[in-house]
Design a protein around this motif. Structure first.
Motif: not given
Ligand SMILES: Cc1cc2nc3c(=O)[nH]c(=O)nc-3n(C[C@H](O)[C@H](O)[C@H](O)COP(=O)(O)OP(=O)(O)OC[C@H]3O[C@@H](n4cnc5c(N)ncnc54)[C@H](O)[C@@H]3O)c2cc1C
Lengths: 155, 299, 785
Positions: A136-142, C204, C206, C259, C676, C679-680, C683, C711, C717
């Motif tokens: 996932c490139r958006c959420t940072g997985y959190v 990148v 997805i 992005f 959000a 957070e994103g 990462v 990635i 994380m």
């Protein structure tokens, strides 16, 4: 190239499809059955956007031949919800803002469903491990992790 | 540079009726036939144009290919088509061959491992094959069948070079056999990748250790490496170093140095030879220490 | 008819974490992305033959064998291209005419009945190249005598604020001079200088790039594209075809991550030209993941030289920066990134004497495009590490040094304008506190070292001065509202925020709002582009204007009907109400059908449609010699990140324990979505810091795939991410809001580097901070001591 007639069950529905040898399960689902939930993100088994359940186990459908699905039971993201409503994971993901662009959840939800099926109360590390193949490139997985934790709590 | 295609090239697909029939196809000189299990190596290579077989032979469904059996003598037989998740979660494997389970689980992702097999991992013969070091320290034998003939190849003799194995044309790996592991043995597989987990190995180290009254040190250790030589590599000298004298940190350090010297790493896109070499020493030491600590705890 | 006024029951949705409007679609697989659209049997596929050389002349191209293949429908080459196009500098043809300038440059396009067939045909096209000397480094490329990629640069059409240097590879030179830098150095007690490098990385998303294009028989074009810029694409593609934008229609469904990579025009133009050859047929072109890595956009590489001086109290006196952008073969956005770097060159600091030179340099590398942060992550990499060293040389705490020197309201920016209200100090204090700044904490093992670091940032929306937004608010028969927008939902949550703004302004419940989607340039109101973290602010203003316009119409209608003054009326909970007469009327009774006049003499009112637009009208040009001007940008969003990490000194591996982010977003319209984004961003920032590097060996990408371009996944994380919102309202933002989308990955890399320095006393000037690089730096350091 010869084609193969295969019969399989997709999201509970019996299907018969004629496929060429080199067609992947992903392409068959998307282009023959019109089930566009599972996504093509890399065609190399790396990103996990194409993950579907095959006989109860998640697989990268981009690395499975359609002919190999003969007799199989496939569940895609479209099959997670039914008349009775959403899967708890889907509900949790909505509640905790677990999705942003929406391209990876179709695969991630399948991996997470499979995890909860085999381990109803996973630890944080177990969740990370089970989802490490769903990029996932958006959420940072959190919030993805949060969704799984919440769904696990909900039972 | 290689231009990667959007999809798989054309080929015919055969759902073989028997191993004999499959090897007939593989022996047919008029065809470029290839066997596959999960296809997780092969399909990626085909899309990249590195291989373009005209016929793919599927034998996964044939009797025995998916079996995992713990034999009365304590040995373990694993069908070549057993996927890595099935292998890792099998009760007997988890209990008696924890090292194998650990190595299997270090591969890729969960969904990849529902297709990827140990047979494919070994036959693909990548230097980075994660189950290979475990197979080496466990002394696995690979059962290959061609027609009706069967032979058993010791894993040390199996890997000939990157992508090259001792299998002859027409030979099919049907099963991997592991002798009963030494009593009270402990194993670890440590893998360094770019990501914290799930990447191909920059360095992988498998160690199996067990108490041995006949050894002056009271222990025996076997160590094998991945990703630091043209083939997965058993480092037999480690066994000598660590069985000879009383175990201590210096002996372990010496063994780790030996592993480092045995390695013949190259530069690739994942890491330089220099870094790999340094990491062999670190990971060998860590794996040996972890196993030794567990042995002292358990025994 | 009038009902009794109800007590207020709908709280304003502004500042509420209302759930995403698109979440249900996205978790059920229902959300439609471009590749999910069905086109039926007429669909054809396009694939591209690309240059294998970084720099070469095309001597001969023979496609006869390809065209003879059954199922091949058309071929397109540079011969079919009319005019050069580009966003700020028109420097490229859709397909190469006589020269290829990067590995991946489109040489020919084949349309066929399947992707596979088109690929086979591509392999049959014979191309003879004469290999030319490539430019592989921006510093060398900027020198006199370097091989020229664009010898005709001076003929190219260019935007007024971009300054190509004719006869060189410099496509833009931005120059900034403020105060007396030369004179200031002698007053400095501490001066720190260094060179920092940032490699190419890729966005990148997805979802890889995809476009379906179709020419109908009357020559109108429809494009279904995964796009951040439907309107810009319409305009640029029309320009490249020499037709009116009115004949180009871009329809864009959900975007599976952008992005920046899906801004402007990259592969979309290829699809259009291929479709032109087969009128009536939609032509689908999708990039493979491999192509995605080097054939759409990459983030430009950067070589920066940074020199910073401060007096003995720790007050910054002077700063000199030199930026060489490795912009690649063409420059869709690179020229403007170069400019943004120039006017933001100090980072968020108050510096009286500033000198900056920012060069956008053509190289034979993949095309540099905008990527989350638009140059800011790249320049802050060096600036924030240098600031740390200045603080350390002064013996000052790094946090205190930043608190002392950071930009505040009224500070003068490098371009000479006065800073608007903002609160970076709170961001610094809160981010630092969240990781227990100043508290030494033990590492978890003997072979590990622990460290903490901090970095601050600023970023302005980098866009032309007149980038506009518009919105149309239409009422439906039942009193619900359709909100027309041209901004894209990329995942950042713009639909939800748009609905919140409309609902709050119109006094209707959230569930009365429906965002008109997908964006379709034929029906949707104009939006410049979904870039620059500008939607909440710019599109938000337009929606608010449109909603106010609709509101005014309703109030006037009701006032006339009730014989009252509009000022005494209000909209609330789906009703128009009067504070004076306490009358009320549900909107559904009047917003479409109007209201009957008392004496049955007719009707008044009619369908309510509000229109709104926003375009900043105060951004001025800058002096080309000094970069000074009244107002360079609309505003800056500032912020801070603090990192607590551990490094394994035997392997060089970094583990992020805690990363806190605090940004002053003006006003968080939807706090959950703001968090959000943070957070994103952390990462993505951490991933580009620790793992990512598109490796170009002699111009050839050697890791354009997920196997070798890694990635961050779940296992990478940070163990803990702490997002913190600071709110000092922006004067021209809706409810005071400013952007946050990009900012959250800007300071991550230097914050990690600063924490690494704290842990092991080591400065690394190149990204990424891969385990191998850290290990080797540690080993070298040990060897040196
Ligand atoms: C995303 C991704 C991540 C990966 N990560 C890892 C990793 O972390 N570690 C790792 O080690 N590998 C990794 N791999 C590689 C691959 O998944 C493994 O090597 C896997 O175990 C291969 O098994 P398979 O069944 O898919 O093999 P296949 O692809 O089916 O076969 C591999 C090769 O072996 C031959 N072969 C297969 N079975 C037989 C047989 N019975 N007899 C004779 N020849 C045979 C085939 O002809 C083929 O050449 C990864 C692959 C992908 C796509």
């Amino acid at each position: 190239m010869t084609t193969h007639k295969i019969a399989l069950t997709v999201n509970g529905i019996q299907e018969q499809v004629e496929v060429p040898s080199n067609m992947t399960l992903l392409t068959m689902l998307r282009e023959r059955l019109g089930l566009t939930g599972a996504k093509n993100g890399c065609a190399a088994g790396e990103c996990g956007a194409c993950t579907v359940m095959m006989n109860g186990e998640p697989v990268n459908s981009c690395l499975v031949l359609a002919v190999e699905a003969e007799g199989a039971e496939i569940v895609t993201v479209e099959g997670l919800s039914n008349e009775n409503g959403l899967d708890g994971l889907q509900e949790a993901m909505i509640e905790v803002t677990g999705t942003q662009c929406g391209f990876c959840p179709p695969g991630g939800l399948i991996s997470a469903r499979a995890l909860l099926d085999r381990n109803p109360s996973p630890s944080e590390d177990e969740i990370k491990d089970a989802l490490r193949g769903n990029l996932c490139r958006c959420t940072g997985y959190v919030r993805i992790l949060e969704s799984v934790k919440q769904a696990a709590k909900g039972g | 540079m290689e231009v990667v295609s959007s999809g798989l090239p054309e080929f015919e697909y055969i759902h073989a009726e028997s191993i004999e029939q499959a090897s007939t196809f593989l022996l047919d000189e008029s065809k470029d036939s290839r066997l596959f299990m999960g296809g997780t190596d092969l399909f990626v290579q085909m899309r990249a144009g590195a291989r373009s077989p005209s016929l793919l032979v599927d034998v996964k469904h044939l009797p025995g290919m998916n079996d995992i059996q713990l034999k009365p003598d304590g040995s373990l037989h694993v069908g070549a088509a057993v996927n890595l998740n099935a292998l890792a979660r099998h009760e007997d494997v988890a209990e008696h061959y924890a090292l194998l389970a650990e190595a299997a689980q270090s591969v890729g992702s969960y969904q990849l491992r529902s297709r990827a097999t140990m047979g494919g991992n070994l036959c693909n013969a990548s230097p980075a094959a994660d189950t290979a070091p475990a197979a080496l320290v466990l002394g696995a034998r690979l059962i290959a069948q061609s027609g009706k003939d069967e032979r058993s190849i010791p894993v040390e003799a199996f890997f000939l070079g990157p992508g090259e194995t001792a299998l002859q044309r027409g030979e099919i790996l049907t099963r991997i056999e592991f002798p009963s592991p030494p009593k009270r043995s402990v194993g670890r597989y440590l893998k360094l990748g770019r990501n914290a987990a799930g990447d191909l190995a920059i360095v992988g180290v498998a160690v199996l250790g067990f108490p041995d009254d006949e050894a002056p040190s009271g222990y025996r250790f076997r160590l094998a490496l991945s990703s630091v030589a043209p083939t997965p590599l058993l480092v037999p000298e480690v066994e000598n170093i660590l069985s000879g004298e009383t175990m201590n940190d210096e002996r372990i350090q010496a063994a780790a140095r030996t592993a480092q010297q045995a390695a013949k790493p190259i530069d690739d896109v994942r890491a330089t030879a220099d870094y790999r070499s340094a990491m062999v020493e670190v990971y060998a030491r860590r794996a040996l220490k972890a196993v030794w600590a567990a042995l002292r705890r358990d025994n | 008819m009038a009902e009794k006024m109800k007590s207020p029951s709908v709280p304003s949705p502004i500042g509420e974490s209302v759930p995403r409007l698109d979440a249900l679609q996205k978790v059920t697989g229902e959300a439609v992305f471009t590749d999910d659209l069905q086109f039926g049997a007429d669909l054809l596929y396009g694939r591209i033959l690309r240059s294998p050389h970084p720099h070469a002349r095309i001597k001969r191209l023979d496609a006869s064998k390809a065209l003879a293949l059954p199922g091949v429908k058309a071929l397109v080459t540079g011969d079919d291209c009319k005019d050069r196009f580009g966003l700020y500098l028109k420097d490229r043809y859709t397909f190469c005419k006589d020269r290829v300038r990067y590995v991946g440059d489109p040489v020919a396009g084949i349309v066929a009945t399947s992707e596979r067939l088109a690929e086979q045909a591509c392999r049959l096209v014979e191309v003879e190249y004469e290999v030319l000397e490539p430019v592989l480094d921006p510093v060398q490329g900027a020198q006199d005598g370097a091989p020229l990629l664009h010898p005709n640069l001076k003929e190219y059409i260019v935007a007024p604020f971009i300054f190509p240097q004719h006869g060189s590879n410099i496509s833009n030179y931005f120059k900034l001079r403020k105060g007396d830098v030369e004179g200031a150095w002698s007053k400095c007690n501490v001066i720190v200088e260094g060179a920092y490098r940032v490699p190419h990385v890729q966005h990148v998303p997805i979802e890889p790039h995809i476009t379906v294009a179709k020419f109908d028989h009357s020559g109108n074009v429809t494009l279904w594209a995964s796009s951040q810029s439907p309107f810009a694409q319409r305009d640029l593609i029309a320009g490249s075809l020499g037709i009116s934008p009115n004949r180009v229609r871009v329809i864009s469904s959900f975007v599976g991550g952008g992005f920046g990579s899906k801004a402007g025009v990259s592969m979309e133009a290829l699809a259009v030209m291929m479709a032109q050859k087969v009128p009536g047929h939609p032509v689908k072109v999708r990039l493979t993941r491999e192509e995605e890595f080097y054939c759409s956009f990459v983030r430009q590489g950067l070589v920066s030289n940074i020199k910073i001086g401060a007096d003995e109290d720790g007050t910054l006196l002077a700063m000199q920066t030199e930026f060489y952008w490795d912009a690649g073969a063409y420059t869709e956005y690179g020229v403007n990134i170069t400019r943004a770097a120039g006017y933001s060159c100090t980072g968020p600091y108050d510096v009286p004497n500033v000198w900056s030179d920012s060069y956008c340099v053509y190289t034979n590398h993949p095309v540099g495009g905008p990527m989350r942060g638009f140059g800011m992550p790249e320049i802050h990499w060096g600036i924030e590490q240098t600031m740390d060293q200045v603080a350390q040389k002064l013996g000052m705490d790094e946090k205190e040094f930043r608190l002392k020197n950071c930009i505040r309201e009224g500070s003068i920016t490098p371009t000479g304008s006065k800073m608007h209200a903002l609160d970076l100090e709170s961001c610094i204090l809160k981010a630092a506190e969240a990781i227990d700044w100043g508290k030494q904490e033990p590492a978890s093992a003997p072979h590990k070292r622990r460290g903490k670091g901090i970095a601050i940032m600023w970023k302005a929306p980098a866009m032309p001065p007149n980038a506009g937004s518009s919105s149309i608010v239409r009422f439906n028969e039942d009193g619900t509202v359709s909100v027309g927008i041209g901004g894209q939902e990329l995942g950042q949550g713009s639909h939800t925020v748009a609905a919140q703004i409309a609902a709050a302004t119109l006094g209707v419940p959230m569930d009365s709002i429906r965002i008109s989607y997908p964006v379709d340039t034929q029906y949707s109101p104009y939006e410049w582009q979904t870039v620059a973290s500008r939607l909440t602010w710019s599109m938000g203003n337009a929606i608010r204007e449109a909603a106010l316009d609709a509101r005014r119409q309703i109030l006037e209608l009701a006032a006339e009907h009730w014989d009252e003054q509009p000022d005494d009326l209000d909209l609330h909970d789906g009703q128009v109400i009067s504070y004076k007469s306490e009358r009320s009327e549900p909107l559904k009774n009047l917003v479409v059908y109007g209201l009957p006049k008392e004496d049955d003499s007719g009707w008044r009112g009619g369908p309510i449609i509000g229109r709104g637009m926003f375009m900043p009208n105060y951004v001025s040009a800058l002096d080309p010699e000094t970069g000074q001007g009244p107002r360079a940008v609309v505003h800056f969003t500032p912020g801070c990140q603090a990192v607590d990490l551990e490094v394994d000194i035997e392997t060089g591996q970094i583990t992020l324990l805690r990363v806190s982010s605090a940004f002053d977003v003006g006003k968080a319209i939807n706090p959950d979505q703001v968090r959000a984004q943070m957070e994103g961003g952390v990462v993505q920032g951490a991933s580009t810091t620790l793992l990512e590097h598109l490796r170009l060996e002699n111009g050839v990408p050697v890791n354009p795939n997920f196997t070798d371009y890694r990635i961050a996944s779940t296992v990478d994380m940070p163990l803990k991410t702490i997002p913190i919102i600071v709110e000092v309202p922006q004067d021209d933002g809706p409810w005071g809001a400013r952007g946050i989308g990009e900012h959250s990955m800007v300071p991550t890399a230097p914050a990690i580097a600063n924490a690494l320095a704290d842990a092991v006393g080591l400065r690394i000037h190149d990204l990424p901070l891969s385990a191998e690089r850290v290990f080797k730096a540690l080993r070298d350091k040990e060897a040196a001591t």
